[in-house]
Design a protein around this motif. Sequence first.
Motif, PDB file in Angstrom:
ATOM      1  N   SER A  64      -4.233   7.575  19.387  1.00 19.72           N
ATOM      2  CA  SER A  64      -4.086   8.563  18.418  1.00 19.72           C
ATOM      3  C   SER A  64      -5.061   9.705  18.737  1.00 19.72           C
ATOM      4  O   SER A  64      -4.778  11.080  18.509  1.00 19.72           O
ATOM      5  CB  SER A  64      -4.434   7.853  17.027  1.00 19.72           C
ATOM      6  N   VAL A 121       0.899  -1.077  -0.095  1.00 17.65           N
ATOM      7  CA  VAL A 121      -0.079   0.090   0.045  1.00 17.65           C
ATOM      8  C   VAL A 121       0.741   1.309  -0.045  1.00 17.65           C
ATOM      9  O   VAL A 121       1.863   1.180   0.548  1.00 17.65           O
ATOM     10  CB  VAL A 121      -0.874  -0.017   1.226  1.00 17.65           C
ATOM     11  N   ASP A 122       0.281   2.207  -0.414  1.00 15.50           N
ATOM     12  CA  ASP A 122       1.086   3.475  -0.400  1.00 15.50           C
ATOM     13  C   ASP A 122       1.221   4.278   0.875  1.00 15.50           C
ATOM     14  O   ASP A 122       2.013   4.797   1.043  1.00 15.50           O
ATOM     15  CB  ASP A 122       0.642   4.377  -1.558  1.00 15.50           C
ATOM     16  N   GLU A 123       0.213   4.303   1.546  1.00 14.40           N
ATOM     17  CA  GLU A 123      -0.040   4.714   2.799  1.00 14.40           C
ATOM     18  C   GLU A 123      -0.897   3.929   3.779  1.00 14.40           C
ATOM     19  O   GLU A 123      -1.550   3.005   3.596  1.00 14.40           O
ATOM     20  CB  GLU A 123      -0.826   6.187   2.716  1.00 14.40           C
ATOM     21  N   LEU A 124      -0.373   4.089   5.182  1.00 15.94           N
ATOM     22  CA  LEU A 124      -1.218   3.323   6.134  1.00 15.94           C
ATOM     23  C   LEU A 124      -2.507   4.121   6.143  1.00 15.94           C
ATOM     24  O   LEU A 124      -2.691   5.350   6.373  1.00 15.94           O
ATOM     25  CB  LEU A 124      -0.598   3.332   7.375  1.00 15.94           C
ATOM     26  N   PRO A 125      -3.692   3.449   6.711  1.00 13.99           N
ATOM     27  CA  PRO A 125      -4.961   4.222   6.895  1.00 13.99           C
ATOM     28  C   PRO A 125      -4.639   4.874   8.332  1.00 13.99           C
ATOM     29  O   PRO A 125      -3.945   4.451   9.241  1.00 13.99           O
ATOM     30  CB  PRO A 125      -6.065   3.123   6.847  1.00 13.99           C
ATOM     31  N   ALA A 126      -5.486   5.931   8.639  1.00 11.68           N
ATOM     32  CA  ALA A 126      -5.477   6.637   9.713  1.00 11.68           C
ATOM     33  C   ALA A 126      -5.975   5.674  10.809  1.00 11.68           C
ATOM     34  O   ALA A 126      -7.007   4.806  10.832  1.00 11.68           O
ATOM     35  CB  ALA A 126      -6.457   7.715   9.857  1.00 11.68           C
TER      36      ALA A 126
END
Length: 99
Positions: free
Chosen positions: A18, A7-12
Amino acid sequence: MPAVTFVDELPAAKTRNSENFVWAMEVSTTLRQRPGQWAIVERGRQSSARASRIKGRLVLFRPAGSFEATTRTVDGEMRCYARYVGEVGGKGEARQPLS
């Protein structure tokens, strides 16, 4: 071969940690903009926990002693008050004791 998906980015992350980090980032940044001035930063049952975090337990409120926090009950509502007082040994106005 194991099934792997890149994946390009991790989900929030939607975790309590957090949410605490976002809260701490917003509060610490805002308090630093008005040093020495008390602000209500939390209302309700989380007030005591928030005050403890501000007193140097979270990295965004360090070094320890840079922020002061206390709780008060006003009209039956628990509130957390906090202020940025500057880094210990730093330059600036003299600190007035917590009253």
